[in-house]
Design an enzyme around this catalytic site. Sequence first.
Site, PDB file in Angstrom:
ATOM      1  N   MET A  98       0.852  -1.194   0.000  1.00  0.00           N
ATOM      2  CA  MET A  98       0.000   0.000   0.000  1.00  0.00           C
ATOM      3  C   MET A  98       0.884   1.240   0.000  1.00  0.00           C
ATOM      4  SD  MET A  98      -2.988  -0.936   2.761  1.00  0.00           S
ATOM      5  CE  MET A  98      -1.835  -1.226   4.101  1.00  0.00           C
ATOM      6  N   ILE A 183      -3.408   0.760   8.780  1.00  0.00           N
ATOM      7  CA  ILE A 183      -2.017   1.077   9.081  1.00  0.00           C
ATOM      8  C   ILE A 183      -1.767   2.488   8.570  1.00  0.00           C
ATOM      9  CG2 ILE A 183       0.371   0.267   9.020  1.00  0.00           C
ATOM     10  CD1 ILE A 183      -0.616  -2.363   7.884  1.00  0.00           C
ATOM     11  N   GLY A 186       1.420   4.194   4.632  1.00  0.00           N
ATOM     12  CA  GLY A 186       2.194   3.319   3.753  1.00  0.00           C
ATOM     13  C   GLY A 186       2.617   2.040   4.425  1.00  0.00           C
ATOM     14  N   SER A 187       2.296   0.891   3.851  1.00  0.00           N
ATOM     15  CA  SER A 187       2.582  -0.363   4.528  1.00  0.00           C
ATOM     16  C   SER A 187       2.300  -1.550   3.613  1.00  0.00           C
ATOM     17  CB  SER A 187       1.744  -0.450   5.801  1.00  0.00           C
ATOM     18  OG  SER A 187       0.419  -0.053   5.524  1.00  0.00           O
ATOM     19  N   ARG A 188       2.086  -2.717   4.255  1.00  0.00           N
ATOM     20  CA  ARG A 188       1.932  -3.950   3.488  1.00  0.00           C
ATOM     21  C   ARG A 188       1.066  -4.942   4.264  1.00  0.00           C
ATOM     22  NH1 ARG A 188       7.299  -7.329   1.811  1.00  0.00           N
ATOM     23  NH2 ARG A 188       6.441  -9.441   1.782  1.00  0.00           N
TER      24      ARG A 188
END
Length: 218
Positions: A98, A183, A186-188
């Site tokens: 993301m 989250i 920005g993340s995964r």
Amino acid sequence: MRNSNTPIAAEGYPFIAGAVLIAVVLAVLGSKIPAFFFLAVFFGALTLFIVFFFRNPERTTPADENAVIAPADGVVIYLGPSREEHLGEEMTKISIFMSVFNVHVNRVPITGKVLDTFYIKGKFLDVRDDRATFENEQAGLIIETAKGMKMVVVQVAGLIARRIVCYAAKGDQLVRGKRYGLIRFGSRLDVYLPSEAAVRVRMGDKTVAGETILGLLP
């Protein structure tokens, strides 16, 4: 679960309020000091970005109960076999990246009971780095369907993301497509499917949380 009917995720309200307050104060000061006016414009633009970041759109989840749904908006950056350490099994792992421009509200991938949760305090590597799965701060859910199939979904913090929010707890009954966390910045998301599941995405595919089918359970 939180944020069920709000256009903006509740977690964004403090950030929005803070940015608006600063913009207003700077605008008042800007009437006498031009430099403050330009700062007010900057914080006004920042407010709009924060609202955009915490947007919380409605989604239409596919009807097939065997369909595992993407928990996040983003891009598939990993697809392949992987050993999931909490279940101790070889599974199919799908990782979704993301960016700061994606919707960051996360959705439940499959209807089922939360058998367990886990949280690992770790690093903040770029989530596109394969090491992020094992070394970054993360929070996960182990979910079991009514048919006894188990899968795992993990929120992974990133280089900028420093705050994982998960509403689900051990013992909760989750419904596919419903919101369960987010989250910040920005993340995964890592999703572990049973190895016998039929995968329906490819590397590089874009996903829409609550709508895109990642795979079908047998």
